[in-house]
Design an enzyme around this catalytic site. Structure first.
Site, short mmCIF file in Angstrom:
data_model
loop_
_atom_site.label_atom_id
_atom_site.label_comp_id
_atom_site.label_asym_id
_atom_site.label_seq_id
_atom_site.Cartn_x
_atom_site.Cartn_y
_atom_site.Cartn_z
N GLY A 1 -9.12 -6.82 7.17
CA GLY A 1 -10.10 -6.29 6.36
C GLY A 1 -11.50 -6.74 6.60
N GLY B 1 -14.87 -4.93 5.65
CA GLY B 1 -15.17 -4.55 4.01
C GLY B 1 -16.16 -5.51 3.42
CB SER C 1 -5.12 -16.83 -6.30
OG SER C 1 -5.91 -17.17 -7.41
CG ASN D 1 -11.33 -15.37 -8.95
OD1 ASN D 1 -11.88 -16.23 -8.24
ND2 ASN D 1 -12.15 -14.27 -9.40
CG HIS E 1 -15.24 -7.28 -11.71
ND1 HIS E 1 -14.36 -7.55 -12.80
CD2 HIS E 1 -15.36 -8.15 -10.85
CE1 HIS E 1 -14.08 -8.82 -12.41
NE2 HIS E 1 -14.37 -9.32 -11.20
CG HIS E 2 -18.52 -4.20 -7.71
ND1 HIS E 2 -17.91 -3.04 -7.21
CD2 HIS E 2 -17.80 -5.31 -7.52
CE1 HIS E 2 -16.75 -3.60 -6.81
NE2 HIS E 2 -16.78 -4.93 -6.74
CE LYS F 1 -11.80 -6.22 -9.95
NZ LYS F 1 -11.62 -6.70 -8.61
CB THR G 1 -10.11 -12.85 -12.20
OG1 THR G 1 -10.30 -12.81 -10.91
CG2 THR G 1 -10.37 -14.19 -12.94
#
Length: 246
Positions: free
Chosen positions: A7, A10, A106, A108, A138-139, A142, A149
């Site tokens: 990735g 990104g 995880s 986050n 969030h932005h 997303k 999270t």
């Protein structure tokens, strides 16, 4: 440590590439991989890599979970999955793969969020009858709702309230149930990430909040996870394990 970065093109992949180029935490780039990249220096698939590496860090998309886990298991490489939004089937693949290699997963990669998760668990235990609500922002680009999270925080509360249930948003009229943990998602502008856990007893309110101000903190966390994972026995690890190591 030699890192395979999946990735790489990104948003987070570029941040992590820059950190590795600086040699953060003793890291070097074994290979950059991204199936959507037009850059000749970036491999289009993990199968194209045949060199030496110490760990794989994935910042691509949860849809890559299957091939990613297969590659890491075949090469006996520790794997850090830093994506969210995995389906039940993909989480099952993660659990099975962790029986063969050390795997860090995880919702986050922030150490601060790991601390927030512990605080949320403690607060829910100390106030067993309190209402608990989680709000995440969030932005506007997303993809997953709610955030990984937010789910991680909710599951931490469920650890001490096994009879609770999650309610993502409120779509209909009706009073709040005692077992309910509400999760609310906001998508606005360029917000990096804000998470709040609100605990209301009816006589007092406790608000726990974490605000990410720069995405580099997630890349730093992924590198810390990779360093932690190298040399570990096969198993499924998360931020609690990293925090416990201290």
């Amino acid at each position: 440590m030699k890192i395979i970065l999946n990735g790489a093109s990104g948003r987070m992949g570029k941040v992590l590439q820059a950190m590795i180029a600086e040699g953060r935490q003793g890291s070097t780039l074994a290979a950059a991989v991204d199936s959507f990249s037009q850059d000749d220096s970036i491999l289009s698939s993990l199968s194209q890599f045949h060199g030496e590496a110490d760990c794989v860090i994935d910042f691509s998309n949860h849809a890559a979970t299957g091939p990613l886990c297969a590659f890491a298991a075949e090469r006996s490489l520790p794997l850090v999955i830093a994506t969210t939004g995995q389906t039940d089937e993909e989480r099952a693949v993660i659990s099975e793969t962790a029986k063969r290699i050390p795997l860090f997963y995880s919702g986050n990669m922030s150490l601060g969020i790991a601390v927030l998760t512990q605080l949320a668990r403690t607060a829910a235990k100390m106030f067993p009858d309190a209402d608990v609500e989680i709000v995440e922002s969030h932005h506007n680009q997303k993809l997953d709702v709610p955030s990984g999270t937010a789910l991680m925080l909710a599951h931490a509360v469920q650890d001490v309230r096994p009879d609770s249930n999650l309610l993502v948003g409120r779509h209909e009229n009706g009073k709040r149930t005692r077992q309910e943990i509400g999760i609310h998602s906001l998508r606005m502008g360029n917000t990096v990430g804000i998470h709040e856990v609100i605990v209301n007893t009816g006589t007092q309110i406790l608000t726990l909040k974490h605000e990410a101000q720069d995405r580099s903190l997630f890349a730093e966390g992924a590198l810390s996870a990779a360093s932690f994972l190298i040399g570990k026995r096969p198993g499924l690890y998360n931020m609690d394990d990293l925090v416990a190591q201290g």
